[in-house]
Every structure is written in C-alpha cells, then in structure tokens.
Design a protein around this motif. Structure first.
Motif, PDB file in Angstrom:
ATOM      1  N   HIS A   1       0.552  -1.488   0.162  1.00  0.00           N
ATOM      2  CA  HIS A   1      -0.441   0.122   0.121  1.00  0.00           C
ATOM      3  C   HIS A   1       0.959   1.236   0.135  1.00  0.00           C
ATOM      4  O   HIS A   1       1.349   1.925   1.049  1.00  0.00           O
ATOM      5  CB  HIS A   1      -1.037  -0.160   1.184  1.00  0.00           C
ATOM      6  N   ASN A   2       0.729   1.506  -0.823  1.00  0.00           N
ATOM      7  CA  ASN A   2       1.996   3.177  -1.503  1.00  0.00           C
ATOM      8  C   ASN A   2       1.068   4.821  -1.458  1.00  0.00           C
ATOM      9  O   ASN A   2      -0.043   5.079  -1.941  1.00  0.00           O
ATOM     10  CB  ASN A   2       2.624   3.122  -2.701  1.00  0.00           C
ATOM     11  N   LYS A   3       1.622   4.990  -0.538  1.00  0.00           N
ATOM     12  CA  LYS A   3       0.800   6.479  -0.808  1.00  0.00           C
ATOM     13  C   LYS A   3       1.134   7.351  -1.612  1.00  0.00           C
ATOM     14  O   LYS A   3       0.674   8.070  -1.905  1.00  0.00           O
ATOM     15  CB  LYS A   3       0.802   7.762   0.844  1.00  0.00           C
ATOM     16  N   LYS A   4       2.436   7.271  -2.189  1.00  0.00           N
ATOM     17  CA  LYS A   4       3.661   8.266  -2.646  1.00  0.00           C
ATOM     18  C   LYS A   4       4.207   7.157  -3.404  1.00  0.00           C
ATOM     19  O   LYS A   4       5.510   6.724  -3.157  1.00  0.00           O
ATOM     20  CB  LYS A   4       4.347   8.988  -2.455  1.00  0.00           C
ATOM     21  N   SER A   5       3.924   6.768  -4.787  1.00  0.00           N
ATOM     22  CA  SER A   5       4.355   6.080  -5.674  1.00  0.00           C
ATOM     23  C   SER A   5       5.628   6.489  -6.542  1.00  0.00           C
ATOM     24  O   SER A   5       5.066   7.317  -7.277  1.00  0.00           O
ATOM     25  CB  SER A   5       3.143   4.643  -6.564  1.00  0.00           C
ATOM     26  N   GLY A   6       6.326   5.437  -7.256  1.00  0.00           N
ATOM     27  CA  GLY A   6       7.405   6.695  -8.242  1.00  0.00           C
ATOM     28  C   GLY A   6       5.979   6.340  -9.422  1.00  0.00           C
ATOM     29  O   GLY A   6       7.097   7.322 -10.807  1.00  0.00           O
TER      30      GLY A   6
ATOM     31  N   ARG B   1      -8.871  19.725   6.511  1.00  0.00           N
ATOM     32  CA  ARG B   1      -8.929  19.016   7.269  1.00  0.00           C
ATOM     33  C   ARG B   1      -7.447  18.483   8.466  1.00  0.00           C
ATOM     34  O   ARG B   1      -7.809  17.303   8.947  1.00  0.00           O
ATOM     35  CB  ARG B   1      -9.271  17.593   6.497  1.00  0.00           C
ATOM     36  N   LEU B   2      -6.795  18.910   8.008  1.00  0.00           N
ATOM     37  CA  LEU B   2      -5.679  18.804   8.853  1.00  0.00           C
ATOM     38  C   LEU B   2      -4.940  19.471   9.904  1.00  0.00           C
ATOM     39  O   LEU B   2      -4.019  19.792  10.212  1.00  0.00           O
ATOM     40  CB  LEU B   2      -4.301  18.661   8.036  1.00  0.00           C
ATOM     41  N   SER B   3      -6.028  19.928  10.682  1.00  0.00           N
ATOM     42  CA  SER B   3      -6.819  21.731  11.507  1.00  0.00           C
ATOM     43  C   SER B   3      -7.055  20.932  12.910  1.00  0.00           C
ATOM     44  O   SER B   3      -7.547  19.488  12.779  1.00  0.00           O
ATOM     45  CB  SER B   3      -7.477  22.171  10.802  1.00  0.00           C
ATOM     46  N   CYS B   4      -6.382  21.635  13.602  1.00  0.00           N
ATOM     47  CA  CYS B   4      -7.429  20.514  14.818  1.00  0.00           C
ATOM     48  C   CYS B   4      -8.634  21.165  15.322  1.00  0.00           C
ATOM     49  O   CYS B   4      -9.253  21.537  14.755  1.00  0.00           O
ATOM     50  CB  CYS B   4      -6.135  21.987  15.413  1.00  0.00           C
ATOM     51  N   SER B   5      -9.010  20.210  15.827  1.00  0.00           N
ATOM     52  CA  SER B   5     -10.481  19.973  15.865  1.00  0.00           C
ATOM     53  C   SER B   5     -11.103  21.046  17.284  1.00  0.00           C
ATOM     54  O   SER B   5     -12.432  20.595  17.713  1.00  0.00           O
ATOM     55  CB  SER B   5     -10.590  18.590  15.966  1.00  0.00           C
ATOM     56  N   LYS B   6     -10.175  21.532  17.361  1.00  0.00           N
ATOM     57  CA  LYS B   6     -10.753  22.222  18.739  1.00  0.00           C
ATOM     58  C   LYS B   6     -10.483  23.700  18.728  1.00  0.00           C
ATOM     59  O   LYS B   6     -10.945  24.745  17.997  1.00  0.00           O
ATOM     60  CB  LYS B   6      -9.786  21.969  19.916  1.00  0.00           C
TER      61      LYS B   6
ATOM     62  N   ILE C   1      -1.794  21.132  11.864  1.00  0.00           N
ATOM     63  CA  ILE C   1      -1.738  20.541  12.456  1.00  0.00           C
ATOM     64  C   ILE C   1      -0.492  19.919  11.309  1.00  0.00           C
ATOM     65  O   ILE C   1       0.821  19.773  11.780  1.00  0.00           O
ATOM     66  CB  ILE C   1      -2.104  19.354  13.333  1.00  0.00           C
ATOM     67  N   VAL C   2      -0.711  19.748  10.512  1.00  0.00           N
ATOM     68  CA  VAL C   2       0.173  18.958   9.812  1.00  0.00           C
ATOM     69  C   VAL C   2      -0.420  19.949   7.628  1.00  0.00           C
ATOM     70  O   VAL C   2      -1.195  20.135   7.379  1.00  0.00           O
ATOM     71  CB  VAL C   2      -0.045  17.269   8.859  1.00  0.00           C
TER      72      VAL C   2
ATOM     73  N   GLY D   1       1.725  16.240   4.098  1.00  0.00           N
ATOM     74  CA  GLY D   1       1.088  15.160   3.937  1.00  0.00           C
ATOM     75  C   GLY D   1       1.362  14.132   5.287  1.00  0.00           C
ATOM     76  O   GLY D   1       2.738  14.563   5.938  1.00  0.00           O
ATOM     77  N   LEU D   2       1.079  12.784   5.409  1.00  0.00           N
ATOM     78  CA  LEU D   2       2.080  12.440   6.578  1.00  0.00           C
ATOM     79  C   LEU D   2       2.453  10.846   5.448  1.00  0.00           C
ATOM     80  O   LEU D   2       1.856  10.470   4.195  1.00  0.00           O
ATOM     81  CB  LEU D   2       0.733  11.210   7.500  1.00  0.00           C
ATOM     82  N   ILE D   3       2.828   9.625   5.920  1.00  0.00           N
ATOM     83  CA  ILE D   3       3.845   9.048   5.101  1.00  0.00           C
ATOM     84  C   ILE D   3       3.310   7.516   5.167  1.00  0.00           C
ATOM     85  O   ILE D   3       2.914   7.466   4.063  1.00  0.00           O
ATOM     86  CB  ILE D   3       4.891   8.439   6.542  1.00  0.00           C
TER      87      ILE D   3
END
Length: 297
Positions: free
Chosen positions: A53-58, A246-251, A256-257, A262-264
């Motif tokens: 499962h690749n998030k970022k593929s070549g 979508r990547l912000s603090c819920s409070k 946050i990111v 993104g994330l790995i």
C-alpha cells in the motif's frame, strides 16, 4: 514509502487451485488477470496476490493526485439500532450466525476494470493463509449478535458473510463513531482499544448514483482505489485529506500538518496528534462523515 500497518492478501476463491504468492506494487490499480468477465476469470486465476500500500508511488497512480495508489486493505453500538435480529436456528446450532454466500452475481455489478483478484478480497486455500482479519470481524460481530451493517454513506443494509468477500462493499475501523446508529457504527475491540466498525456499500464504492463531496473545498471523494469485500484497519475517509482544513485542530482549528507534506502512511491520519497551538491531543483528522462530507446525486 509503504504502509506496513496491515497488509491484506488478495486470494483465489474456493473452487480453484491456489498457488499463493506475494508481490509488492507501487503502480496503479488498473491491472487485471485476463478479460474482466466476472467470477469465472477469477476462478481461472491460479494465484493470490498481496499488494503493498503506497501513499506516494514512483509510477502512475489511479484516482486523483491526493489519493495515490491504494492497493492494500488492511459492546454493540446499538444506540438507535433497534432490537437484535433473530437468527436461523441451524446457524446458531453450528456456532455460525453468518450467511454463507451462494450467489456470486454481485461481482457483475462491479465496474469492468475491478472484476479481478486485485480489486476483490477472496478466500484463500493456500497453507499459509492468514485468517486473522476474517476471524476478527466475525468474532466481534458475533459477540453483539450483529449479522449486517449499514453503509456509512447511504444507510443501505449489507449482510455480513462467513467467507470473503465479507460484505457487498468494504469495511473499515475508525476511532470515532460516524453515526449514532448502531448498524452504521458498531463498537468493537482491537488490541485492547475500542474502535468502531463501519461499512461502505458497493453502490457507493462504484459512484454510480451518489457522489460524496468535501463540504469545505467541494472535492469529490474517489472510492475507486478501495478493495471490495475486506477490512481496512484505519478510517478510509480520514486517509485522503483534500484540503488544509481537514488537517487542522478539531478545537482551535489551527493547522497541525501541512497539506503539501501530508503523512507517510494512510493509517497515520487515524492516529492521535497533539496540537502545537492549543495542546489538545485527539484524533484531529478523523471527523464525523456528515460534518465533513455532503452527498449529491
């Protein structure tokens, strides 16, 4: 980078000889075994496949650029769910309350490019088959007497079967309840943590009659890379952020990111994070479906 949290094998159904092998792929999901004419072609395939499962593929990827290549699946929430169903006495006596799939015509409703053993989770006859996922789902649902789940998107009921494909759609775990309906969000326990089992039906996965759009940026959610009939061990809707909100603090709603970084791994979006601005620790990126998405016909 590959996601090694949960790697679910794709296998050959009962009735065909299974020579199990495993491979890793970072390409698109468009490959198939022979012409896509339903279950017959899958039965004729002599091998099962486990896909990384690749998030970022070549290489190339299917879906939009935010999704990349997704080729690995990985108490009763009874509020609002009504009374438990009455089970067939024959199944109960055998210790199995789940139906055995007799009709495979459901595979003919899949898009042509997905009628293959890459996009469908099927049963494994090989000696090295890992039945952990199937046993987990059936044992957890058995404990609460649940033999069907409702689609998170449209609410359609899906029967849970005793063999793969487990449902006419796909299943995923989330740290939050997407609904107060006990058929939509079923409380389960995994690794001593309470999570919630959810499902998405075939019609919604196929995006034929209903589309899901982000309320914040109006980007259409792409279900196409998701494998049919299995369980993902993370929240599928959180795994594909389409905008910075979508990547912000819920409070405090501070980022946050960065959406650019993104994330790995896809599963990382279902993890807890501590906000660097207000210090709140939570599953910030996992938000209730109706809060983030809207449905359009």
């Amino acid at each position: 980078m590959t996601d090694t949290d949960r790697s679910q094998p794709l296998n050959v159904p009962r009735g065909g000889r299974s020579a199990r092998y495993r491979t890793h792929s970072s390409g698109s999901l468009s490959s198939s075994f022979g012409s896509p004419s339903g279950l017959t072609n899958i039965n004729n395939n002599s091998g099962g496949i486990q896909i990384a499962h690749n998030k970022k593929s070549g290489g190339g990827s299917s879906g939009n650029s935010n999704i990349g290549s997704l080729t690995t699946p990985i108490g009763s929430g009874n509020t609002g769910g009504g009374t438990l169903p009455q089970f067939d006495e024959k199944h109960a006596a055998a210790g199995n309350i789940f139906e055995h799939r007799q009709d495979w015509s459901i595979l003919n409703r899949l898009p042509l490019h997905k009628r293959n053993a890459i996009h469908i989770r099927l049963e494994d006859e090989g000696p090295y088959g890992n039945d952990e996922t199937r046993c987990f789902v059936l044992s957890q649902l058995s404990m609460v007497g649940c033999t069907d789940v409702a689609c998170t998107v449209c609410g359609q009921s899906m029967v849970v079967y005793d063999r793969y494909p487990l449902v006419d759609g796909t299943l995923f775990l989330s740290p939050i309840k997407h609904s107060d309906n006990g058929k939509v969000s079923v409380a389960v326990y995994h690794n001593d943590r309470q999570l919630y089992l959810h499902g998405i039906c075939l019609e919604c996965l196929s995006m034929r009659s209903l589309h899901v759009l982000c309320r914040l940026c109006k980007t259409k959610f792409n279900f196409d890379p998701i494998i049919f009939g299995t369980l993902y061990y993370y929240d599928l809707f959180a795994a594909f952020p389409c905008c910075q909100a979508r990547l912000s603090c819920s409070k405090c709603f501070q980022p946050i990111v960065s959406i650019k970084d993104g994330l790995i791994n896809f599963s990382n979006y279902s993890s807890e994070f501590e906000c660097g601005h207000c210090g709140t620790k939570s599953h910030h990126f996992v938000k209730p479906f109706d809060e983030i998405f809207e449905k359009r016909v």
